[in-house]
Write a protein that holds these residues in place. Sequence first.
Motif, PDB file in Angstrom:
ATOM      1  N   HIS A 107      15.315 -26.207   1.283  1.00 54.01           N
ATOM      2  CA  HIS A 107      15.208 -24.762   1.101  1.00 54.01           C
ATOM      3  C   HIS A 107      13.891 -24.216   1.649  1.00 54.01           C
ATOM      4  CE1 HIS A 107      13.739 -26.626  -2.618  1.00 54.01           C
ATOM      5  NE2 HIS A 107      12.899 -25.610  -2.686  1.00 54.01           N
ATOM      6  N   VAL A 108      12.819 -25.003   1.584  1.00 57.81           N
ATOM      7  CA  VAL A 108      11.545 -24.569   2.155  1.00 57.81           C
ATOM      8  C   VAL A 108      11.641 -24.568   3.676  1.00 57.81           C
ATOM      9  CG1 VAL A 108       9.091 -25.149   2.395  1.00 57.81           C
ATOM     10  CG2 VAL A 108      10.222 -25.369   0.174  1.00 57.81           C
ATOM     11  N   LEU A 109      12.271 -25.596   4.227  1.00 53.69           N
ATOM     12  CA  LEU A 109      12.440 -25.679   5.668  1.00 53.69           C
ATOM     13  C   LEU A 109      13.262 -24.507   6.198  1.00 53.69           C
ATOM     14  CD1 LEU A 109      11.756 -27.378   8.117  1.00 53.69           C
ATOM     15  CD2 LEU A 109      13.827 -28.681   7.715  1.00 53.69           C
ATOM     16  N   LEU A 110      14.318 -24.142   5.484  1.00 58.70           N
ATOM     17  CA  LEU A 110      15.121 -22.987   5.891  1.00 58.70           C
ATOM     18  C   LEU A 110      14.308 -21.697   5.823  1.00 58.70           C
ATOM     19  CD1 LEU A 110      18.550 -23.755   4.224  1.00 58.70           C
ATOM     20  CD2 LEU A 110      18.054 -23.643   6.653  1.00 58.70           C
ATOM     21  N   GLY A 111      13.472 -21.561   4.828  1.00 53.29           N
ATOM     22  CA  GLY A 111      12.616 -20.381   4.723  1.00 53.29           C
ATOM     23  C   GLY A 111      11.631 -20.289   5.867  1.00 53.29           C
ATOM     24  N   VAL A 112      11.018 -21.419   6.225  1.00 55.38           N
ATOM     25  CA  VAL A 112      10.070 -21.434   7.341  1.00 55.38           C
ATOM     26  C   VAL A 112      10.786 -21.090   8.646  1.00 55.38           C
ATOM     27  CG1 VAL A 112       8.587 -22.945   8.730  1.00 55.38           C
ATOM     28  CG2 VAL A 112       8.447 -23.011   6.242  1.00 55.38           C
ATOM     29  N   LEU A 113      11.975 -21.657   8.858  1.00 60.03           N
ATOM     30  CA  LEU A 113      12.735 -21.365  10.075  1.00 60.03           C
ATOM     31  C   LEU A 113      13.131 -19.893  10.148  1.00 60.03           C
ATOM     32  CD1 LEU A 113      14.968 -24.555  10.378  1.00 60.03           C
ATOM     33  CD2 LEU A 113      12.986 -23.922  11.759  1.00 60.03           C
ATOM     34  N   SER A 114      13.504 -19.313   9.031  1.00 55.80           N
ATOM     35  CA  SER A 114      13.879 -17.894   9.054  1.00 55.80           C
ATOM     36  C   SER A 114      12.668 -17.014   9.380  1.00 55.80           C
ATOM     37  CB  SER A 114      14.501 -17.482   7.726  1.00 55.80           C
ATOM     38  OG  SER A 114      13.553 -17.524   6.694  1.00 55.80           O
ATOM     39  N   GLN A 115      11.499 -17.398   8.892  1.00 57.57           N
ATOM     40  CA  GLN A 115      10.295 -16.634   9.224  1.00 57.57           C
ATOM     41  C   GLN A 115       9.923 -16.781  10.705  1.00 57.57           C
ATOM     42  OE1 GLN A 115       8.844 -14.406   7.212  1.00 57.57           O
ATOM     43  NE2 GLN A 115      10.504 -14.908   5.824  1.00 57.57           N
ATOM     44  N   LEU A 116      10.180 -17.956  11.274  1.00 58.85           N
ATOM     45  CA  LEU A 116       9.938 -18.144  12.703  1.00 58.85           C
ATOM     46  C   LEU A 116      10.855 -17.246  13.535  1.00 58.85           C
ATOM     47  CD1 LEU A 116       9.415 -22.006  12.948  1.00 58.85           C
ATOM     48  CD2 LEU A 116       7.708 -20.210  13.223  1.00 58.85           C
ATOM     49  N   ILE A 117      12.089 -17.087  13.100  1.00 62.97           N
ATOM     50  CA  ILE A 117      13.018 -16.198  13.796  1.00 62.97           C
ATOM     51  C   ILE A 117      12.527 -14.758  13.732  1.00 62.97           C
ATOM     52  CG2 ILE A 117      15.374 -15.268  13.747  1.00 62.97           C
ATOM     53  CD1 ILE A 117      16.245 -18.094  12.832  1.00 62.97           C
ATOM     54  N   ILE A 118      12.009 -14.359  12.593  1.00 63.75           N
ATOM     55  CA  ILE A 118      11.456 -13.004  12.460  1.00 63.75           C
ATOM     56  C   ILE A 118      10.260 -12.827  13.395  1.00 63.75           C
ATOM     57  CG2 ILE A 118      10.233 -11.464  10.877  1.00 63.75           C
ATOM     58  CD1 ILE A 118      12.099 -12.521   8.674  1.00 63.75           C
ATOM     59  N   LEU A 119       9.409 -13.853  13.497  1.00 63.89           N
ATOM     60  CA  LEU A 119       8.269 -13.768  14.419  1.00 63.89           C
ATOM     61  C   LEU A 119       8.729 -13.638  15.867  1.00 63.89           C
ATOM     62  CD1 LEU A 119       5.695 -16.319  12.961  1.00 63.89           C
ATOM     63  CD2 LEU A 119       5.441 -13.858  13.168  1.00 63.89           C
ATOM     64  N   LEU A 120       9.789 -14.329  16.241  1.00 67.56           N
ATOM     65  CA  LEU A 120      10.320 -14.206  17.598  1.00 67.56           C
ATOM     66  C   LEU A 120      10.782 -12.775  17.867  1.00 67.56           C
ATOM     67  CD1 LEU A 120      12.329 -17.544  17.942  1.00 67.56           C
ATOM     68  CD2 LEU A 120      10.131 -16.969  18.986  1.00 67.56           C
ATOM     69  N   LYS A 121      11.403 -12.164  16.871  1.00 62.10           N
ATOM     70  CA  LYS A 121      11.840 -10.773  17.021  1.00 62.10           C
ATOM     71  C   LYS A 121      10.645  -9.824  17.130  1.00 62.10           C
ATOM     72  CE  LYS A 121      15.391  -9.019  16.542  1.00 62.10           C
ATOM     73  NZ  LYS A 121      16.271  -8.449  17.537  1.00 62.10           N
ATOM     74  N   VAL A 122       9.575 -10.090  16.393  1.00 62.94           N
ATOM     75  CA  VAL A 122       8.385  -9.248  16.439  1.00 62.94           C
ATOM     76  C   VAL A 122       7.765  -9.263  17.837  1.00 62.94           C
ATOM     77  CG1 VAL A 122       5.999  -9.062  15.601  1.00 62.94           C
ATOM     78  CG2 VAL A 122       7.869  -9.366  13.989  1.00 62.94           C
ATOM     79  N   PHE A 123       7.781 -10.416  18.484  1.00 65.01           N
ATOM     80  CA  PHE A 123       7.198 -10.543  19.819  1.00 65.01           C
ATOM     81  C   PHE A 123       8.204 -10.235  20.925  1.00 65.01           C
ATOM     82  CE2 PHE A 123       4.300 -13.371  17.361  1.00 65.01           C
ATOM     83  CZ  PHE A 123       3.159 -12.603  17.541  1.00 65.01           C
ATOM     84  N   ASP A 124       9.264  -9.527  20.599  1.00 66.35           N
ATOM     85  CA  ASP A 124      10.276  -9.043  21.551  1.00 66.35           C
ATOM     86  C   ASP A 124      10.941 -10.147  22.363  1.00 66.35           C
ATOM     87  OD1 ASP A 124      10.127  -6.402  20.810  1.00 66.35           O
ATOM     88  OD2 ASP A 124       8.448  -5.983  22.176  1.00 66.35           O
ATOM     89  N   ILE A 125      11.127 -11.293  21.762  1.00 63.79           N
ATOM     90  CA  ILE A 125      11.899 -12.349  22.415  1.00 63.79           C
ATOM     91  C   ILE A 125      13.362 -12.081  22.087  1.00 63.79           C
ATOM     92  CG2 ILE A 125      12.342 -14.833  22.502  1.00 63.79           C
ATOM     93  CD1 ILE A 125       9.372 -15.218  21.809  1.00 63.79           C
TER      94      ILE A 125
END
Length: 114
Positions: free
Chosen positions: A15-33
Amino acid sequence: MKTLKLIWNRLKKPHVLLGVLSQLIILLKVFDIKINTESLSVAVTAICSILVLMGIIADPDNSANGLCNEIQKCENCGQTTCHLKVDNTLICKNCGHQTKISDNTSIDANTTSQ
């Protein structure tokens, strides 16, 4: 060193790994990827559903979940049951008997109360 070991142990939990991965996806969206969020959402939902069904994320056999900190024999009712730890007291899930515990988490038989 102790902090790194704690972080590593937390990252091993699904569950922690899934949370970290979801935050990485949000960061990708923030940087317009460019990410197809609809397809990604469907894929993540399917993967999480499979992991839950297999008992990897939500382990139904883990007796430490819920209201059970320790399994032991109760002095009052005599049954081996789950005990909930509240402050320095273990409370029997079956009869509600309270047993004081010392700082080193061993039970002190002389300081029990009801």
